[in-house]
Write a protein that holds these residues in place. Structure first.
Motif: not given
Length: 134
Positions: A38-42, A58-64, A74-75, A79-81
Motif C-alpha cells: 500500500n505504498t503511495l510514494k517513497t 505533507g502528502y495529504g489525506d491519502d497518506c494514512q 527511506e520513508c 494509504s493503509t497499514c
C-alpha cells in the motif's frame, strides 16, 4: 571516545527528531515493525522518523500511515497499514485518525419562517372553484 561520540549523536538525533509541534500519531510510532504494501510514494533522505511523518502529512489525506527504514533513510508513505511484519530496521506509524466530520449546519432560528404571524391557513380546493366564482 568513540562510544561517547555515538551516544552524543544518538541524543542529538532524538532531540532533533522530536519537537513539541509533532502530532501524537507521529511520536507514537512502533519501533521494530514494517508496514508492507500500500505504498503511495517513497521519500529518500529521511534522517528521523518524525520527518517521515511530516512527509506523510505533507502528502495529504491519502497518506494514512508511514514506514521508515532507518538504515536506508527511506520513508514509505502508505494509504493503509494492514500487513505488519516484525523487523528491527523499521519504524511504522499507527494509522492516523480520520479527519473530524464537518460541523452540521445550524438549525433555523425561531421567528424566521415565512409563516410566522399567520394564525390559520385556508387550503383552496379546486373542485370548489365554481362555488367561489359564483
Amino acid at each position: 571516545m568513540v562510544y561517547s561520540f555515538i551516544f552524543v549523536a544518538s541524543v542529538v538525533g532524538i532531540a532533533v527528531g522530536t519537537s513539541a509541534n509533532v502530532p501524537a500519531w507521529c511520536s507514537s510510532d512502533a519501533h521494530g515493525y514494517n508496514c508492507e504494501g500500500n505504498t503511495l510514494k517513497t521519500v529518500t533522505g529521511i534522517a528521523f522518523h518524525n520527518d517521515c511523518c511530516t512527509a506523510c502529512i505533507g502528502y495529504g489525506d491519502d497518506c494514512q500511515a508511514w514506514t521508515w527504514h532507518w538504515r536506508t533513510q527511506e520513508c514509505m508513505l502508505k494509504s493503509t497499514c494492514n500487513n505488519v511484519t516484525s523487523s528491527l530496521e523499521y519504524h511504522t506509524s499507527w494509522p492516523r485518525s480520520p479527519p473530524s466530520p464537518p460541523t452540521p449546519p445550524s438549525p433555523p432560528t425561531p421567528g424566521t419562517s415565512p409563516f410566522d404571524g399567520i394564525d390559520s391557513i385556508k387550503v383552496f380546493n379546486p373542485s370548489q372553484a365554481s362555488s367561489i366564482q359564483g
